[in-house]
Scaffold this motif. Structure first.
Motif: not given
Length: 305
Positions: A222-243
């Motif tokens: 389970k990952v909290s992403a602070t920056r998404v450089f690239r992704q195929k499909y919406a793998l990392f998403s959420g309502a948070g502005r920073l994570t």
């Protein structure tokens, strides 16, 4: 009388419906049909031309022979992005549906059959993903053989498939030797930099937790992403502005544990799921990237902090 009506009215109607149903997708990535119109002992020839797609065989009867001839981009066919300079290897994986019944799936390699997925009793666990490689010059196809059942009305043999070029073992997922060999070995600097350029996702983040699934033999990170450089499909998403939140899988045998600090997660999307490739600590990636940039040896640019 009822039996006579069934064979003279209902079966012909099913056959007409079957012929109308049997079809390719518009992009020739997928096929759907049934065995009701097939003659006993016949083999229907199917050819698909995409890097991923699906097959749905209703009421299996007779056999299907599926040839996969993908129009793969040059960047995934051989090392260096050269379609002709690479070894010509293609890695293919099939993921049977949980309801896969009524047929057995074989890999046909140079005329020799190897069982990939059997026709299992409903009490057994769903079949696992199976992967194989095609070497240069090999003739490879998938062969589905219907198994005899008195009642075929509830039988559907369905699966999804994916094909790639030279697919690093660490970016795959099955217990099959073609995938697990070297999957847990840490990446060196060269592999890290190449993973940044070629992965389906590149994300900086922190590990929130690691959940082990013994049935699937995988660890869910389970990952909290602070920056998404690239992704195929919406793998990392959420309502948070920073994570943003996401989940990455890896083999259970790798023994991944929860760890503090910031990481750079890279990897492949496999049947809609993120699978871990290289995952150095972010400071180690920055060091390797800076050294390669100074030596003018970076394979691609990344807007790092």
């Amino acid at each position: 009388m009822l039996l006579f009506w069934f064979y003279t009215v209902w079966i012909p109607l099913l056959t007409v419906f079957d012929r109308a149903l049997s079809s390719y997708s518009e992009d020739q990535c997928s096929w759907k049909g049934s065995g009701l119109s097939q003659q006993p002992g016949s083999v229907e020839q199917i050819s698909l031309h995409c890097a991923e797609g699906s097959l749905d065989w209703l009421y299996p009867k007779g056999a299907l022979r599926l040839t996969l001839s993908p129009r793969l981009p040059s960047t995934v066919v051989g090392p260096g992005g050269n379609r002709h300079s690479g070894s010509g290897h293609i890695t293919a994986c099939v993921k049977p549906a949980e309801s896969f019944h009524g047929a057995q799936l074989y890999l046909e390699r140079d005329g020799i059959l190897e069982l990939l997925v059997g026709d299992r009793p409903e009490s057994q666990r769903p079949p696992r993903v199976r992967c194989f490689s095609r070497h240069p010059g090999e003739r490879v196809a998938l062969f589905l053989q219907a198994t005899p059942h008195q009642d075929i009305s509830r039988r559907i043999a369905a699966f999804r498939y994916e094909l790639r070029g030279v697919w690093n073992a660490r970016l795959s997922l099955d217990s099959d030797p073609v995938n697990s060999e070297g999957a847990c070995r840490p990446c060196n600097d060269t592999e890290i930099l190449m993973a940044v350029c070629t992965s389906d996702f590149v994300v900086r983040g922190n590990i929130r937790s690691v959940v082990e699934n013994q049935d699937l033999q995988v660890s869910m990170i389970k990952v909290s992403a602070t920056r998404v450089f690239r992704q195929k499909y919406a793998l990392f998403s959420g309502a948070g502005r920073l994570t943003k939140a996401g989940e990455i899988r890896t083999l259970l045998e790798c023994g991944v544990r929860n760890g503090a600090g910031s990481f750079l997660f890279t990897g492949r999307v496999h049947f809609g799921e993120a699978w871990l490739g290289c995952a150095p600590r972010y400071k180690d990636f920055q060091r390797a990237y800076s050294l390669a940039k100074e030596a003018r040896q970076i394979p691609c640019e990344l807007a790092s902090d």
